[in-house]
Design an enzyme around this catalytic site. Structure first.
Site, short mmCIF file in Angstrom:
data_model
loop_
_atom_site.label_atom_id
_atom_site.label_comp_id
_atom_site.label_asym_id
_atom_site.label_seq_id
_atom_site.Cartn_x
_atom_site.Cartn_y
_atom_site.Cartn_z
N HIS A 17 0.85 -1.20 0.00
CA HIS A 17 0.00 0.00 0.00
C HIS A 17 0.88 1.25 0.00
O HIS A 17 2.11 1.15 -0.06
CB HIS A 17 -0.99 -0.01 1.17
CG HIS A 17 -0.34 -0.10 2.53
ND1 HIS A 17 0.52 0.85 3.02
CD2 HIS A 17 -0.41 -1.06 3.50
CE1 HIS A 17 0.93 0.52 4.23
NE2 HIS A 17 0.39 -0.65 4.54
N CYS A 126 -0.26 -8.28 21.71
CA CYS A 126 -1.04 -7.85 20.55
C CYS A 126 -0.66 -8.74 19.37
O CYS A 126 0.49 -8.69 18.90
CB CYS A 126 -0.78 -6.39 20.20
SG CYS A 126 -1.56 -5.95 18.61
N CYS A 129 0.64 -6.65 16.30
CA CYS A 129 2.03 -6.15 16.41
C CYS A 129 3.00 -7.30 16.56
O CYS A 129 4.21 -7.10 16.42
CB CYS A 129 2.22 -5.32 17.68
SG CYS A 129 1.43 -3.74 17.70
N CYS A 144 -4.37 -2.17 22.49
CA CYS A 144 -3.07 -1.94 21.87
C CYS A 144 -2.95 -0.45 21.52
O CYS A 144 -3.86 0.11 20.91
CB CYS A 144 -2.95 -2.78 20.60
SG CYS A 144 -1.54 -2.27 19.59
N LYS A 297 -6.35 8.50 9.82
CA LYS A 297 -5.64 7.31 9.38
C LYS A 297 -6.32 6.79 8.11
O LYS A 297 -7.54 6.75 8.04
CB LYS A 297 -5.73 6.27 10.50
CG LYS A 297 -4.73 5.18 10.35
CD LYS A 297 -4.74 4.25 11.57
CE LYS A 297 -3.88 3.12 11.17
NZ LYS A 297 -3.77 1.94 11.66
N1 MSP Z 1 7.56 -6.09 9.32
C1 MSP Z 1 7.63 -4.92 10.11
C2 MSP Z 1 8.99 -4.25 9.98
C3 MSP Z 1 10.17 -5.13 10.29
S1 MSP Z 1 11.67 -4.29 10.00
C4 MSP Z 1 12.85 -5.30 10.61
C5 MSP Z 1 6.56 -3.93 9.67
N2 MSP Z 1 6.01 -4.15 8.45
S2 MSP Z 1 4.86 -3.25 7.81
O1 MSP Z 1 4.57 -3.87 6.54
O2 MSP Z 1 3.76 -3.14 8.71
O3 MSP Z 1 5.42 -1.81 7.61
C6 MSP Z 1 6.54 -1.57 6.79
C7 MSP Z 1 6.95 -0.09 6.85
O4 MSP Z 1 5.89 0.70 6.27
C8 MSP Z 1 7.14 0.42 8.28
O5 MSP Z 1 8.31 1.23 8.37
C9 MSP Z 1 5.90 1.25 8.52
O6 MSP Z 1 6.09 2.30 9.42
C10 MSP Z 1 5.63 1.79 7.13
N3 MSP Z 1 4.24 2.23 6.98
C11 MSP Z 1 3.11 1.47 7.05
N4 MSP Z 1 2.02 2.29 6.92
C12 MSP Z 1 2.42 3.57 6.77
C13 MSP Z 1 1.76 4.79 6.47
N5 MSP Z 1 0.46 4.92 6.39
N6 MSP Z 1 2.55 5.88 6.24
C14 MSP Z 1 3.91 5.79 6.20
N7 MSP Z 1 4.54 4.66 6.46
C15 MSP Z 1 3.86 3.58 6.95
O7 MSP Z 1 6.28 -3.00 10.40
#
Ligand code: MSP
Length: 502
Positions: A17, A126, A129, A144, A297
């Protein structure tokens, strides 16, 4: 000089996304910029985080194995990178055998170094998470703090990592290195988390099977966060077949992450590395969250999701990249939406940069038969470009992608004003003004070239077309110096870079 930069690795229980695209693009801008510096050898890593409860649960709900789900979704994340024009050097999957073997090696060392013990864990968990929460993080009603879902009380016998013994070494790290975590507001957040007192954390899960087996206690798998964090280190060992890049690129210069995973990267991660006798990274840069146009969000049910693929389809990949780096200050949260994409596209890409490009080239074709006059450039305009590549480099050394873009954009505007001030179409009417016209066209061609070299990390496709049309495809940063004399090259006609949409 070696430069190593990473994104967070994405969970495969969902599909790509805008948040993922945002992080990958910002990291790509820095990586591409660093490649423009001849002295830098760059390695850029991204990938997928495939173990743990969220993935196992999602697979179960779909009636497939976790591996099947991971294979399917990892492919989508891998395919996302070329769609975004992201130039990662490797794509790691935490189910790679080489990764798993190296995770076992490093964590065995942590165990052998005496940083683990077996104990009974009870806490608020959670599942989204994949994390136990400490009491002071939990929202009222045992929710959470990130997902606002009800936490479950879980108890199990685990191996623990003695995080508490790293309180003092972490405090020292933060005292010695004020730029370890950036921007400063995130540095302070990490310091205050550490200051509130560190508790030991689970290193293994006894109930799970979808993970990397613990070599010294085969009934357990490693807790997914430790497995995942280690990707940054393990990848260097096998990214290039037959070669180990670890000595050249470790420690990493930058981990780029979002604010929701700050604790893992700024507290657990450096402690784990110290426990394994490994160097800690130079910087963790924490970016903000992209929000819906209404400032809330993004969520499908609110209908405020900006779909990166739709932006690419309606505009272009470069337009998406430019928009995301330009509209939301990197490091802060910001609202994004299709209306503001359209506004920036029209006012800045089409009317400012695109127009500067098309009129500069059109005038050189019309007034000088397509040859950039071999003339001195305007000293005043040159002065406004003096030191620009160095300042852009300085900002990008600090991962300030939005500020660096603003600095470049001021020159786009300056060049457009220069066109108005000089009015080349008037000069062209008077043979006495031939030298002034030569200088004007040479200056514009040079300004446009410098701007495009500096914009190349942001918009690789459009800048490549433009630089080719200017007969100057060299991308190195030293080449982004505004020359006192230029010209002699031929330009070729250029289709509009940012065409008006139907
Ligand atoms: N798998 C863990 C990260 C492990 S790193 C050793 C994770 N994955 S995630 O798919 O949920 O997120 C991946 C990255 O995308 C994270 O840095 C997260 O903060 C970022 N984002 C997810 N949604 C976001 C927004 N809406 N806006 C900006 N960045 C965001 O967390």
């Amino acid at each position: 000089m070696a430069f190593y930069i990473t994104t967070a690795i994405s969970y495969v229980n969902g599909v790509p996304h805008l948040g993922h695209a945002y992080e990958a693009i910002a990291t790509d801008v820095i990586a591409r910029h660093m490649r423009q510096r001849h002295s830098q050898e760059v390695f850029f890593l991204t990938g997928t985080d495939e173990h743990g409860e969220p993935v196992a649960d999602a697979a179960k709900a779909e009636g497939v194995t976790p591996q099947e789900l991971a294979d399917r979704n990892a492919e989508r994340f891998r395919a996302l990178m070329p769609q975004l024009d992201v130039s990662n050097d490797f794509f790691i999957r935490t189910t790679d055998e080489e990764h798993q073997r190296r995770v076992q090696e490093v964590l065995q060392r942590v165990h052998d170094n005496g940083h683990t013990y077996k104990g009974l864990y009870e806490g608020w968990y959670c599942p989204r998470c994949a994390d136990f929460k400490v009491e002071n993080e939990i929202l009222e009603g045992n929710l959470c703090p990130i997902h606002e879902i009800r936490l479950t009380r879980e108890q199990e016998e685990n191996w623990f990592f003695r995080l508490s013994t790293f309180q003092e070494p972490l405090e020292r790290l933060y005292a010695d290195r004020p730029d370890f975590v950036m921007p400063p507001v995130r540095f302070n957040e990490a310091v205050s988390f550490i200051g509130s007192g560190l508790q030991d954390v689970s290193l293994t899960r006894a109930r799970m099977t979808w993970g990397v087996p613990v070599p010294w206690d085969p009934g357990h798998v490693f807790y997914v966060w430790f497995d995942a964090l280690l990707n940054y280190y393990t990848a260097l060992g096998y990214a290039r077949p037959g070669e180990d890049l670890t000595d050249r690129f470790w420690p990493a210069n930058y981990h780029i992450i979002g604010k929701d995973i700050l604790k893992f990267h700024t507290v657990f991660w450096p402690a784990l590395l110290m426990a394994a006798d490994l160097a800690v990274p130079q910087h963790v840069f924490v970016h903000g969250f992209l929000l819906g146009a209404d400032g809330r969000k993004m969520s499908k049910s609110l209908g405020n999701v900006l779909d990166p693929f739709e932006v690419i389809e309606q505009f272009s990949t470069d337009a998406l990249r430019f928009y995301l780096m330009r509209d939301v200050g990197f490091g802060a949260d910001g609202a994004v939406g299709m209306d503001s994409v359209t506004a920036r596209y029209e006012s800045e890409l089409a009317n400012e940069y695109g127009n500067l490009a098309s009129r500069t080239i059109a005038m050189i074709l019309r007034y000088r038969d397509g040859v950039i006059p071999d003339a001195d450039t305007d000293p005043e305009l040159a002065a406004e470009f003096a030191g620009l590549p160095e300042r852009v480099a300085e900002l990008l050394d600090g991962a300030e992608v939005t500020q660096a873009l603003e600095l470049i954009w001021q020159r786009v505007r300056r060049c457009n004003r220069f066109v108005e001030e000089r009015a080349p179409w008037q000069l062209a009417k008077d043979p006495e003004s031939a030298r002034a016209l030569d200088q004007t066209l040479a200056s514009l061609a040079e300004g446009l070239r410098v701007i495009s070299v500096l914009l190349a990390p942001y918009m690789p496709a459009s800048t490549a077309k433009l630089l080719a049309a200017l007969g100057a495809s060299e991308l190195s940063l030293p080449g982004a110096t505004f020359a006192a004399r230029t010209g002699g090259r031929c330009v070729i006609a250029l289709e509009p870079l940012f065409p008006k949409r139907g």
